[in-house]
Write a protein that holds these residues in place. Sequence first.
Motif, PDB file in Angstrom:
ATOM      1  N   MET A   1       0.238  -9.757  13.836  1.00  0.00           N
ATOM      2  CA  MET A   1      -0.100  -8.373  14.135  1.00  0.00           C
ATOM      3  C   MET A   1      -0.325  -7.612  12.830  1.00  0.00           C
ATOM      4  O   MET A   1       0.432  -7.746  11.884  1.00  0.00           O
ATOM      5  CB  MET A   1       1.017  -7.719  14.939  1.00  0.00           C
ATOM      6  CG  MET A   1       0.707  -6.317  15.364  1.00  0.00           C
ATOM      7  SD  MET A   1       1.833  -5.754  16.632  1.00  0.00           S
ATOM      8  CE  MET A   1       2.412  -4.272  15.876  1.00  0.00           C
ATOM      9  N   ILE A   2      -1.365  -6.843  12.792  1.00  0.00           N
ATOM     10  CA  ILE A   2      -1.699  -6.029  11.631  1.00  0.00           C
ATOM     11  C   ILE A   2      -1.052  -4.666  11.805  1.00  0.00           C
ATOM     12  O   ILE A   2      -1.247  -4.006  12.821  1.00  0.00           O
ATOM     13  CB  ILE A   2      -3.218  -5.880  11.506  1.00  0.00           C
ATOM     14  CG1 ILE A   2      -3.845  -7.259  11.327  1.00  0.00           C
ATOM     15  CG2 ILE A   2      -3.581  -4.967  10.368  1.00  0.00           C
ATOM     16  CD1 ILE A   2      -5.305  -7.272  11.567  1.00  0.00           C
ATOM     17  N   VAL A   3      -0.267  -4.257  10.833  1.00  0.00           N
ATOM     18  CA  VAL A   3       0.425  -2.978  10.919  1.00  0.00           C
ATOM     19  C   VAL A   3      -0.176  -2.025   9.889  1.00  0.00           C
ATOM     20  O   VAL A   3       0.048  -2.191   8.701  1.00  0.00           O
ATOM     21  CB  VAL A   3       1.938  -3.149  10.673  1.00  0.00           C
ATOM     22  CG1 VAL A   3       2.648  -1.814  10.762  1.00  0.00           C
ATOM     23  CG2 VAL A   3       2.524  -4.149  11.655  1.00  0.00           C
ATOM     24  N   PRO A   4      -0.988  -1.064  10.321  1.00  0.00           N
ATOM     25  CA  PRO A   4      -1.521  -0.065   9.380  1.00  0.00           C
ATOM     26  C   PRO A   4      -0.384   0.768   8.795  1.00  0.00           C
ATOM     27  O   PRO A   4       0.632   1.002   9.450  1.00  0.00           O
ATOM     28  CB  PRO A   4      -2.427   0.801  10.252  1.00  0.00           C
ATOM     29  CG  PRO A   4      -2.706  -0.011  11.463  1.00  0.00           C
ATOM     30  CD  PRO A   4      -1.490  -0.856  11.670  1.00  0.00           C
ATOM     31  N   SER A   5      -0.563   1.208   7.568  1.00  0.00           N
ATOM     32  CA  SER A   5       0.469   2.023   6.922  1.00  0.00           C
ATOM     33  C   SER A   5      -0.189   2.960   5.916  1.00  0.00           C
ATOM     34  O   SER A   5      -1.337   2.774   5.532  1.00  0.00           O
ATOM     35  CB  SER A   5       1.488   1.130   6.217  1.00  0.00           C
ATOM     36  OG  SER A   5       0.851   0.384   5.202  1.00  0.00           O
ATOM     37  N   ILE A   6       0.576   3.954   5.503  1.00  0.00           N
ATOM     38  CA  ILE A   6       0.120   4.874   4.470  1.00  0.00           C
ATOM     39  C   ILE A   6       0.926   4.587   3.208  1.00  0.00           C
ATOM     40  O   ILE A   6       2.148   4.656   3.218  1.00  0.00           O
ATOM     41  CB  ILE A   6       0.278   6.345   4.904  1.00  0.00           C
ATOM     42  CG1 ILE A   6      -0.613   6.629   6.105  1.00  0.00           C
ATOM     43  CG2 ILE A   6      -0.058   7.283   3.750  1.00  0.00           C
ATOM     44  CD1 ILE A   6      -0.473   8.019   6.674  1.00  0.00           C
ATOM     45  N   LYS A   7       0.212   4.210   2.136  1.00  0.00           N
ATOM     46  CA  LYS A   7       0.837   3.924   0.842  1.00  0.00           C
ATOM     47  C   LYS A   7       0.043   4.634  -0.240  1.00  0.00           C
ATOM     48  O   LYS A   7      -1.184   4.530  -0.278  1.00  0.00           O
ATOM     49  CB  LYS A   7       0.828   2.420   0.555  1.00  0.00           C
ATOM     50  CG  LYS A   7       1.664   1.605   1.498  1.00  0.00           C
ATOM     51  CD  LYS A   7       1.564   0.134   1.153  1.00  0.00           C
ATOM     52  CE  LYS A   7       2.261  -0.686   2.214  1.00  0.00           C
ATOM     53  NZ  LYS A   7       1.973  -2.109   2.076  1.00  0.00           N
ATOM     54  N   ASP A   8       0.734   5.329  -1.111  1.00  0.00           N
ATOM     55  CA  ASP A   8       0.090   6.027  -2.235  1.00  0.00           C
ATOM     56  C   ASP A   8      -1.064   6.912  -1.769  1.00  0.00           C
ATOM     57  O   ASP A   8      -2.166   6.876  -2.324  1.00  0.00           O
ATOM     58  CB  ASP A   8      -0.407   5.027  -3.283  1.00  0.00           C
ATOM     59  CG  ASP A   8       0.717   4.194  -3.869  1.00  0.00           C
ATOM     60  OD1 ASP A   8       1.823   4.746  -4.040  1.00  0.00           O
ATOM     61  OD2 ASP A   8       0.492   3.002  -4.140  1.00  0.00           O
ATOM     62  N   ASP A   9      -0.830   7.676  -0.706  1.00  0.00           N
ATOM     63  CA  ASP A   9      -1.821   8.598  -0.134  1.00  0.00           C
ATOM     64  C   ASP A   9      -3.085   7.901   0.370  1.00  0.00           C
ATOM     65  O   ASP A   9      -4.158   8.490   0.419  1.00  0.00           O
ATOM     66  CB  ASP A   9      -2.204   9.696  -1.130  1.00  0.00           C
ATOM     67  CG  ASP A   9      -1.022  10.571  -1.494  1.00  0.00           C
ATOM     68  OD1 ASP A   9      -0.141  10.753  -0.621  1.00  0.00           O
ATOM     69  OD2 ASP A   9      -0.972  11.077  -2.612  1.00  0.00           O
ATOM     70  N   CYS A  10      -2.960   6.617   0.771  1.00  0.00           N
ATOM     71  CA  CYS A  10      -4.085   5.861   1.332  1.00  0.00           C
ATOM     72  C   CYS A  10      -3.654   5.200   2.633  1.00  0.00           C
ATOM     73  O   CYS A  10      -2.554   4.655   2.709  1.00  0.00           O
ATOM     74  CB  CYS A  10      -4.554   4.779   0.368  1.00  0.00           C
ATOM     75  SG  CYS A  10      -5.266   5.414  -1.144  1.00  0.00           S
ATOM     76  N   ALA A  31      -0.098   0.799  17.613  1.00  0.00           N
ATOM     77  CA  ALA A  31      -0.282   0.922  19.059  1.00  0.00           C
ATOM     78  C   ALA A  31      -0.359  -0.443  19.731  1.00  0.00           C
ATOM     79  O   ALA A  31       0.229  -0.662  20.770  1.00  0.00           O
ATOM     80  CB  ALA A  31      -1.541   1.726  19.368  1.00  0.00           C
ATOM     81  N   ALA A  32      -1.102  -1.365  19.154  1.00  0.00           N
ATOM     82  CA  ALA A  32      -1.291  -2.713  19.681  1.00  0.00           C
ATOM     83  C   ALA A  32      -1.870  -3.546  18.553  1.00  0.00           C
ATOM     84  O   ALA A  32      -2.013  -3.059  17.424  1.00  0.00           O
ATOM     85  CB  ALA A  32      -2.232  -2.684  20.885  1.00  0.00           C
ATOM     86  N   ASP A  33      -2.219  -4.794  18.836  1.00  0.00           N
ATOM     87  CA  ASP A  33      -2.845  -5.623  17.812  1.00  0.00           C
ATOM     88  C   ASP A  33      -4.083  -4.933  17.262  1.00  0.00           C
ATOM     89  O   ASP A  33      -4.966  -4.537  18.005  1.00  0.00           O
ATOM     90  CB  ASP A  33      -3.240  -6.984  18.383  1.00  0.00           C
ATOM     91  CG  ASP A  33      -2.029  -7.853  18.670  1.00  0.00           C
ATOM     92  OD1 ASP A  33      -0.950  -7.549  18.129  1.00  0.00           O
ATOM     93  OD2 ASP A  33      -2.159  -8.813  19.432  1.00  0.00           O
ATOM     94  N   GLU A  34      -4.122  -4.750  15.962  1.00  0.00           N
ATOM     95  CA  GLU A  34      -5.255  -4.160  15.256  1.00  0.00           C
ATOM     96  C   GLU A  34      -5.609  -2.758  15.728  1.00  0.00           C
ATOM     97  O   GLU A  34      -6.759  -2.344  15.678  1.00  0.00           O
ATOM     98  CB  GLU A  34      -6.470  -5.070  15.330  1.00  0.00           C
ATOM     99  CG  GLU A  34      -6.217  -6.431  14.733  1.00  0.00           C
ATOM    100  CD  GLU A  34      -7.465  -7.285  14.644  1.00  0.00           C
ATOM    101  OE1 GLU A  34      -8.570  -6.737  14.672  1.00  0.00           O
ATOM    102  OE2 GLU A  34      -7.309  -8.503  14.540  1.00  0.00           O
TER     103      GLU A  34
END
Length: 83
Positions: A1-10, A31-34
Amino acid sequence: MIVPSIKDDCLMVRDNVVLSHVPRNITVAPAADEAAFIGASSSNSSFRHVFSFGVLEYAGYKFMCLFRFKLWWMIQSFRDSGL
């Protein structure tokens, strides 16, 4: 599963910058996969808010956004660029 995140204002997905210059009031929740929900918070109460989510950097992903078409109705839009 890909988990989007915010790092260094990106906003990062698979170690790629999708959005840069992301403000501190923007949040990301898987929310779900990708897929993820991107939201915003505000310290003041209003019936109308306008938020910047950052600058779209990586156009290799498709995205869906919901925007308010009428005061009582939201409509979806599928895009692969910020234009």
